[in-house]
Design a protein around this motif. Sequence first.
Motif, PDB file in Angstrom:
ATOM      1  N   TRP A 212       2.888   8.495   4.176  1.00  0.00           N
ATOM      2  CA  TRP A 212       2.742   7.060   4.445  1.00  0.00           C
ATOM      3  C   TRP A 212       1.267   6.692   4.594  1.00  0.00           C
ATOM      4  CZ3 TRP A 212       6.169   4.061   2.944  1.00  0.00           C
ATOM      5  CH2 TRP A 212       7.532   4.252   3.154  1.00  0.00           C
ATOM      6  N   ASP A 213       0.469   7.582   5.125  1.00  0.00           N
ATOM      7  CA  ASP A 213      -0.955   7.306   5.274  1.00  0.00           C
ATOM      8  C   ASP A 213      -1.617   7.164   3.906  1.00  0.00           C
ATOM      9  OD1 ASP A 213      -3.366   7.153   7.066  1.00  0.00           O
ATOM     10  OD2 ASP A 213      -3.941   8.894   5.863  1.00  0.00           O
ATOM     11  N   CYS A 215      -0.052   6.307   1.228  1.00  0.00           N
ATOM     12  CA  CYS A 215       0.488   5.074   0.653  1.00  0.00           C
ATOM     13  C   CYS A 215      -0.233   3.848   1.206  1.00  0.00           C
ATOM     14  CB  CYS A 215       1.986   4.984   0.948  1.00  0.00           C
ATOM     15  SG  CYS A 215       2.801   3.544   0.233  1.00  0.00           S
ATOM     16  N   ARG A 216      -0.478   3.867   2.509  1.00  0.00           N
ATOM     17  CA  ARG A 216      -1.138   2.729   3.149  1.00  0.00           C
ATOM     18  C   ARG A 216      -2.583   2.594   2.678  1.00  0.00           C
ATOM     19  NH1 ARG A 216       0.120   4.035   7.800  1.00  0.00           N
ATOM     20  NH2 ARG A 216      -1.762   5.181   8.386  1.00  0.00           N
ATOM     21  N   ASN A 217      -3.239   3.712   2.380  1.00  0.00           N
ATOM     22  CA  ASN A 217      -4.635   3.692   1.952  1.00  0.00           C
ATOM     23  C   ASN A 217      -4.778   3.955   0.456  1.00  0.00           C
ATOM     24  OD1 ASN A 217      -6.026   3.525   4.687  1.00  0.00           O
ATOM     25  ND2 ASN A 217      -4.743   5.341   4.966  1.00  0.00           N
ATOM     26  N   SER A 218      -3.787   3.541  -0.280  1.00  0.00           N
ATOM     27  CA  SER A 218      -3.800   3.835  -1.714  1.00  0.00           C
ATOM     28  C   SER A 218      -4.978   3.185  -2.427  1.00  0.00           C
ATOM     29  CB  SER A 218      -2.496   3.341  -2.354  1.00  0.00           C
ATOM     30  OG  SER A 218      -2.323   1.944  -2.096  1.00  0.00           O
ATOM     31  N   SER A 250       8.906   6.045  10.091  1.00  0.00           N
ATOM     32  CA  SER A 250       7.772   5.227   9.638  1.00  0.00           C
ATOM     33  C   SER A 250       7.314   4.303  10.747  1.00  0.00           C
ATOM     34  CB  SER A 250       8.185   4.393   8.418  1.00  0.00           C
ATOM     35  OG  SER A 250       9.221   3.492   8.767  1.00  0.00           O
ATOM     36  N   GLY A 253       4.512  -1.496   9.336  1.00  0.00           N
ATOM     37  CA  GLY A 253       3.542  -1.760   8.277  1.00  0.00           C
ATOM     38  C   GLY A 253       3.535  -0.730   7.172  1.00  0.00           C
ATOM     39  N   GLU A 254       4.105   0.463   7.402  1.00  0.00           N
ATOM     40  CA  GLU A 254       4.057   1.499   6.371  1.00  0.00           C
ATOM     41  C   GLU A 254       5.015   1.185   5.233  1.00  0.00           C
ATOM     42  OE1 GLU A 254       2.601   5.328   9.041  1.00  0.00           O
ATOM     43  OE2 GLU A 254       4.730   5.082   8.631  1.00  0.00           O
ATOM     44  N   GLU A 256       5.966  -1.768   4.474  1.00  0.00           N
ATOM     45  CA  GLU A 256       5.348  -2.921   3.814  1.00  0.00           C
ATOM     46  C   GLU A 256       4.249  -2.475   2.858  1.00  0.00           C
ATOM     47  OE1 GLU A 256       3.163  -7.156   4.992  1.00  0.00           O
ATOM     48  OE2 GLU A 256       3.626  -5.649   6.522  1.00  0.00           O
ATOM     49  N   SER A 257       3.545  -1.401   3.215  1.00  0.00           N
ATOM     50  CA  SER A 257       2.481  -0.912   2.331  1.00  0.00           C
ATOM     51  C   SER A 257       3.061  -0.445   1.005  1.00  0.00           C
ATOM     52  CB  SER A 257       1.729   0.232   3.014  1.00  0.00           C
ATOM     53  OG  SER A 257       2.563   1.379   3.185  1.00  0.00           O
TER      54      SER A 257
END
Length: 820
Positions: A212-213, A215-218, A250, A253-254, A256-257
């Motif tokens: 997820w990290d 994904c969030r910082n893609s 999760s 916000g993850e 949602e990312s």
Amino acid sequence: AMAEAPTGDAPALDNEVQGSGSSSRIPSMAAPVQGVVVTMAAAERRIAELEALLADQSAELEQVRLLKQHNEAVLGRALRDKEDAMGAVLANLASEPEWNKEASSSATTREMGSWKMKEVPRLVALTYSDNVGCRNQAVHALGMLAMEPGNQLREAGVLKALVFVLKSTSTVMTDAETRAVRLSLWAINNMVQDPQVGGQFVKGTNGIASVWDVCRNSGRFDPKTGSLVCNLLLTLAKNRHTAAALIQDSNPGEIESLGLLVTESDQPEVVLLGSEALALLAQDENSHPRLTQELGIRVWLDLAQSGNELVAANATRLLAKHCSTQQGSAELVKSTELHPIMVLINLASRTELSVVTPAAQALASLAEIQGGSVELLEVGILKPFVSLACSTHPALCEAAAKVLATLSEKDEMQERLYYEVGTAVFQDLLGSNSPVMADFSIEEQHQVILPTAVALANLSEAELVNSDMAEEGAIELVCKISKANNVLIKREAARALRNFVANQEVHSLLEDAGSLGCLLALARCPDLEVQECALWAIEKLSSIDQFQKQIVHDGGLEVLISVAQSPCAQVVHCVCGAVANLCANESERVRVVREGGLSALLLMAVHPDEEVQCETARALRNICSHEENRMVVIQAGIAATLVRFAHSLDNEVQLYSAWGLAELCREPAGRSQLVKAGAVEALLGMVTQRPADRPELQRQLRPDLEVQLHSASALALLCESGEIGTVMIQEGLLTALVTLAETNDRQAQLEAARCFANISKSPANTSAIATSGCLQPLLNMMLTSHDASVKISCAQALGNLAENQEARELIKTLSVKKEE
């Protein structure tokens, strides 16, 4: 360095000092000064030499330091080159193709695989190396090994090492670090293909947080990384256990990312894989609300309108899932974003089956859960379904039928709905206009036919469209689907036929369509709901002359008799009513008896329901009215049933009982059996409105005159036999006759007068009549009645009584008083 310096001058200086010190004479001043000067000069020269030597040594030390730095650099490069070379070699070995399947069991292949697995610890160790290149080679090698079936990587701490690589990223990503993340995602994806490894990845390594990290910082990575993340999430979503963990573990916000990654990416592969992962995650009942909460409907609506078929299909499946719940459908209807219903209608109008099917199912669910509404018609929900009705795909036909069934449930929409689609859409659904239905399996056919039958049954309840439906062939469609081997379909078909039978305007169309045969077949169905609707319709048709003979000819009596013992009171009621209606036709009364109708009626006569008893009594009355049936009925013991009905507190049941007994009394040979069956008590009780078996129950209702009249008619016929008349007097006949004589009804007085005339014929009865107080009512009836028949019967009775001396004197006395 000073120790190694020449010492030749030092001894000379010492000798001079020693020599001067040992002299006893005082030296001259010139000699000592000269010696000191010489010594100082020598010292200065030595100091200069030493300083030069120190400078040389410092230069040499600097050279040594530089050489050492150079050597360290060379050694570091050599070590890194060695690690790179080692990682490359291991990666190449790991990716070396196995032999073909025929040689897979060979010793060489086993040795190769075994050797590779022995190198896993070295590869794991290299993943922790500070050398990013070496780390990438090791991760690549592990990813290749993970692709081999039966690998043992999950026991070697590989997942932990790969998750470490995912976490070891800096704020500013280098190309090598980006490649490390990509390789790690790829290797993890290869490993989690095994469900057990997937569970270990989720629970044992906390790897979900790292994914997820990423994904969030893609945005920090290249587009290829986003594709790999979506692919890994898709793999995890395919396993229901890891899919649930993805959502549960999760953070806000993850999810949602992931939605933002999918909707904002310009990479088709990212959109495709991400939308498919979301679709799979949404299938879990527990995960769907969380997805909806974080993503909202807009994400799915945006993706559903994609030009990519797979992306649109994935998103449309999500919308269908969302519409399948009460809350989801309500949210969709209330949503003001992109007008979701119009989006679904447009999706259902597309050509791609993978998109049209879930869109149609979503609309069907939406209409069903929301109960249908005028708004759905206003936005044109029927438009795509009219064309889908003749689809070659069962799911689309089923969705179209469900929408019609749902919208037809509301009375205010039925008329508009029918005139928008007509009968043609139902003909399309049932395959009347094409051979499509024949290509469906039986189960698929039933899934289409059932909601279609529901829609037809609902619409046929609307009086305004019932006739139009019949004229456009709806009755033929209903008859067709009534033959389906499915109880639910039969229920709706029976309900629709019942609605058509209730409309007198379409009876001729019912006959032309052969609906009676379908109703008789439905009546044989063991399902009570089907029987009830079918028998209700048969009962109504049995009251129509044009159907009565057809019912009997087509075996309707056999059907009615076969269900006479049904546990359902409504079914038995309809059977009794139908038999009673058939017996109303004089030509069918004898046939009903011959085909066993009496046995069925006897069974139904003991039913506790008063409506059933009423219809049974009516049927028996109609049967008894035929001359050929009377002795058969009496010998069958039906008189006892009629007598029992006479004790009913229901006026209608009493009426048919009295009427039936009156008909049986027309048969002289059976009158004695009627008396034995208790007919006299029953008739007398109905005349006085006091049940013979419970005289304390005086009826609270007003005495029913028609019941009294038929009872009196029966009594008059029984009185034609002198012996029976005597018995009747003993049972209380005279009281009943007085009751009738005192009424103001002409027919009641006539029956009473006939009874007096008949029983007075027997000399044994005259004394009892004279002394019972009946003479006054009889005389009053004769004098006050304006009907000649009444006067004649009363005169005959008085003439018969006058033959008795006692009675004659009483008549004279009463006549004088009457004149006075």
